[in-house]
Design an enzyme around this catalytic site. Structure first.
Site, PDB file in Angstrom:
ATOM      1  N   ARG A  59     -38.080  59.929  -2.092  1.00 48.05           N
ATOM      2  CA  ARG A  59     -38.870  60.569  -3.155  1.00 48.05           C
ATOM      3  C   ARG A  59     -38.479  62.025  -3.305  1.00 48.05           C
ATOM      4  O   ARG A  59     -37.921  62.633  -2.410  1.00 48.05           O
ATOM      5  CB  ARG A  59     -40.354  60.545  -2.800  1.00 48.05           C
ATOM      6  CG  ARG A  59     -41.038  59.247  -3.046  1.00 48.05           C
ATOM      7  CD  ARG A  59     -42.500  59.383  -2.690  1.00 48.05           C
ATOM      8  NE  ARG A  59     -43.212  60.226  -3.634  1.00 48.05           N
ATOM      9  CZ  ARG A  59     -43.942  61.290  -3.300  1.00 48.05           C
ATOM     10  NH1 ARG A  59     -44.028  61.688  -2.051  1.00 48.05           N
ATOM     11  NH2 ARG A  59     -44.585  61.974  -4.223  1.00 48.05           N
ATOM     12  N   LYS A 118     -42.662  58.875  11.110  1.00 49.02           N
ATOM     13  CA  LYS A 118     -42.330  58.071   9.929  1.00 49.02           C
ATOM     14  C   LYS A 118     -41.550  56.815  10.293  1.00 49.02           C
ATOM     15  O   LYS A 118     -40.460  56.885  10.843  1.00 49.02           O
ATOM     16  CB  LYS A 118     -41.536  58.936   8.936  1.00 49.02           C
ATOM     17  CG  LYS A 118     -41.220  58.223   7.635  1.00 49.02           C
ATOM     18  CD  LYS A 118     -40.929  59.195   6.511  1.00 49.02           C
ATOM     19  CE  LYS A 118     -40.369  58.484   5.301  1.00 49.02           C
ATOM     20  NZ  LYS A 118     -40.387  59.313   4.095  1.00 49.02           N
ATOM     21  N   ARG A 250     -49.083  67.120   3.451  1.00 48.59           N
ATOM     22  CA  ARG A 250     -48.830  66.974   4.893  1.00 48.59           C
ATOM     23  C   ARG A 250     -50.059  67.430   5.657  1.00 48.59           C
ATOM     24  O   ARG A 250     -50.858  68.226   5.141  1.00 48.59           O
ATOM     25  CB  ARG A 250     -47.598  67.774   5.313  1.00 48.59           C
ATOM     26  CG  ARG A 250     -47.697  69.245   5.005  1.00 48.59           C
ATOM     27  CD  ARG A 250     -46.431  69.968   5.439  1.00 48.59           C
ATOM     28  NE  ARG A 250     -46.438  71.349   5.006  1.00 48.59           N
ATOM     29  CZ  ARG A 250     -47.039  72.336   5.639  1.00 48.59           C
ATOM     30  NH1 ARG A 250     -47.702  72.099   6.760  1.00 48.59           N
ATOM     31  NH2 ARG A 250     -46.998  73.570   5.162  1.00 48.59           N
TER      32      ARG A 250
HETATM   33  C1  BTN Z   1     -39.061  58.074   0.956  1.00 49.37           C
HETATM   34  O1  BTN Z   1     -39.387  58.088   2.152  1.00 49.37           O
HETATM   35  O2  BTN Z   1     -39.102  59.114   0.272  1.00 49.37           O
HETATM   36  C2  BTN Z   1     -38.615  56.786   0.337  1.00 49.37           C
HETATM   37  C3  BTN Z   1     -37.427  56.189   1.045  1.00 49.37           C
HETATM   38  C4  BTN Z   1     -36.938  54.917   0.383  1.00 49.37           C
HETATM   39  C5  BTN Z   1     -35.652  54.417   0.993  1.00 49.37           C
HETATM   40  C6  BTN Z   1     -35.237  53.079   0.442  1.00 49.37           C
HETATM   41  S1  BTN Z   1     -33.888  52.396   1.345  1.00 49.37           S
HETATM   42  C7  BTN Z   1     -33.664  51.160   0.129  1.00 49.37           C
HETATM   43  C8  BTN Z   1     -33.863  51.835  -1.202  1.00 49.37           C
HETATM   44  N1  BTN Z   1     -32.628  52.426  -1.673  1.00 49.37           N
HETATM   45  C9  BTN Z   1     -32.699  53.759  -1.716  1.00 49.37           C
HETATM   46  O3  BTN Z   1     -31.764  54.515  -2.047  1.00 49.37           O
HETATM   47  N2  BTN Z   1     -33.932  54.174  -1.340  1.00 49.37           N
HETATM   48  C10 BTN Z   1     -34.782  53.054  -1.005  1.00 49.37           C
END
Ligand code: BTN
Length: 252
Positions: A59, A118, A250
């Protein structure tokens, strides 16, 4: 790596006609790939797994780094038409947490946590298709989960690993565990929205009754998610419903 593609297909295809599962050894990002496909008109329900991502995205423009063999990275793309999209990432988080382990907590709006660390993240993107005026949307629900312990270097939040609560967990088994409930969740969300997931989110809310700091400078105490999926934060100025996905939060 055995991603249990056939078993996943067998579990999900009765719910989603035309569903396919695809496992690739390497991709930039499973979300980017399904978004590119959607823009060229490929709108079939697809679960795309990458054994390795070279440009995984999180994100707020952050990157998502994962080590090959130590994580599960996949995206589920499908046409979706809820009347209200708010709270979708929370509903997805509830589904994953329920499929994984009672100790998994959720951090608004789309992180999975274990003991304040996380465990995984969710990135949802959508592409419009169809006639102007009757446009429909293809949703790409991307999920990254840490399976084995990893280095926390360069990460804002220290990492947790699923093997802490599911010893011996393998990516393919985890995918098989989460995939069908995830599709059921998306279909329930499409019909009923976030409201039926609210209590389940709040039961797993990692920020509940905790002092929080928002990236827009606001500080207060978190009081769970509203019926529409907003984070309720009690500040000096009263109760705020935080909805913007541009805001990060946070523990203070
Ligand atoms: C976050 O923590 O901000 C979201 C992370 C999301 C990661 C997943 S891995 C599969 C999919 N492909 C990506 O490039 N991102 C999501």
């Amino acid at each position: 790596m055995d991603m249990r593609a056939e078993a996943v297909w067998e579990a999900v295809s009765p719910l989603l006609p035309g569903f396919t599962v695809e496992v690739l050894p390497e991709l930039d990002s499973t979300n980017s790939e399904l978004m590119r496909r959607a823009r060229t008109g490929l709108l079939d329900p697809t679960l795309l797994v990458a054994e390795r991502q070279t440009a995984g995205r999180g994100r707020l423009g952050r990157d998502w780094q994962s080590e090959s063999g130590a994580s599960l990275t996949f995206s589920l793309g499908l046409p979706l038409a809820p009347s209200d999209w708010s709270g979708l990432s929370l509903a997805v988080g509830v589904s994953l947490a329920d499929s994984l382990h009672p100790r998994v907590q959720l951090k608004w709006p789309n992180d999975l946590w274990l003991d304040g660390r996380k465990l995984g993240g969710i990135l949802i993107e959508t592409a419009s298709f169809g006639e102007v005026g009757q446009a429909r949307r293809y949703a790409v629900v991307g999920i990254g989960l840490n399976i084995a312990p990893r280095s926390g270097e360069g990460l804002a939040t220290p990492p947790a690993a699923l093997r802490e609560v599911l010893p011996g967990a393998e990516a393919g088994e985890v995918l098989l565990r989460v995939a069908q409930p995830l599709v059921q969740t998306l279909q329930a969300f499409e019909t009923y929205g976030f409201a039926p997931f609210q209590a389940r989110f709040n039961a797993r809310d990692a920020l509940r009754e905790r002092a929080v700091q928002l990236s827009d400078g606001t500080a207060g105490t978190a009081h769970g998610a509203s019926e529409a999926g907003a984070l309720l934060v009690h500040t000096a100025g009263g109760m705020h419903a935080v909805t913007s996905s541009e805001v990060s939060v946070r523990p203070a």
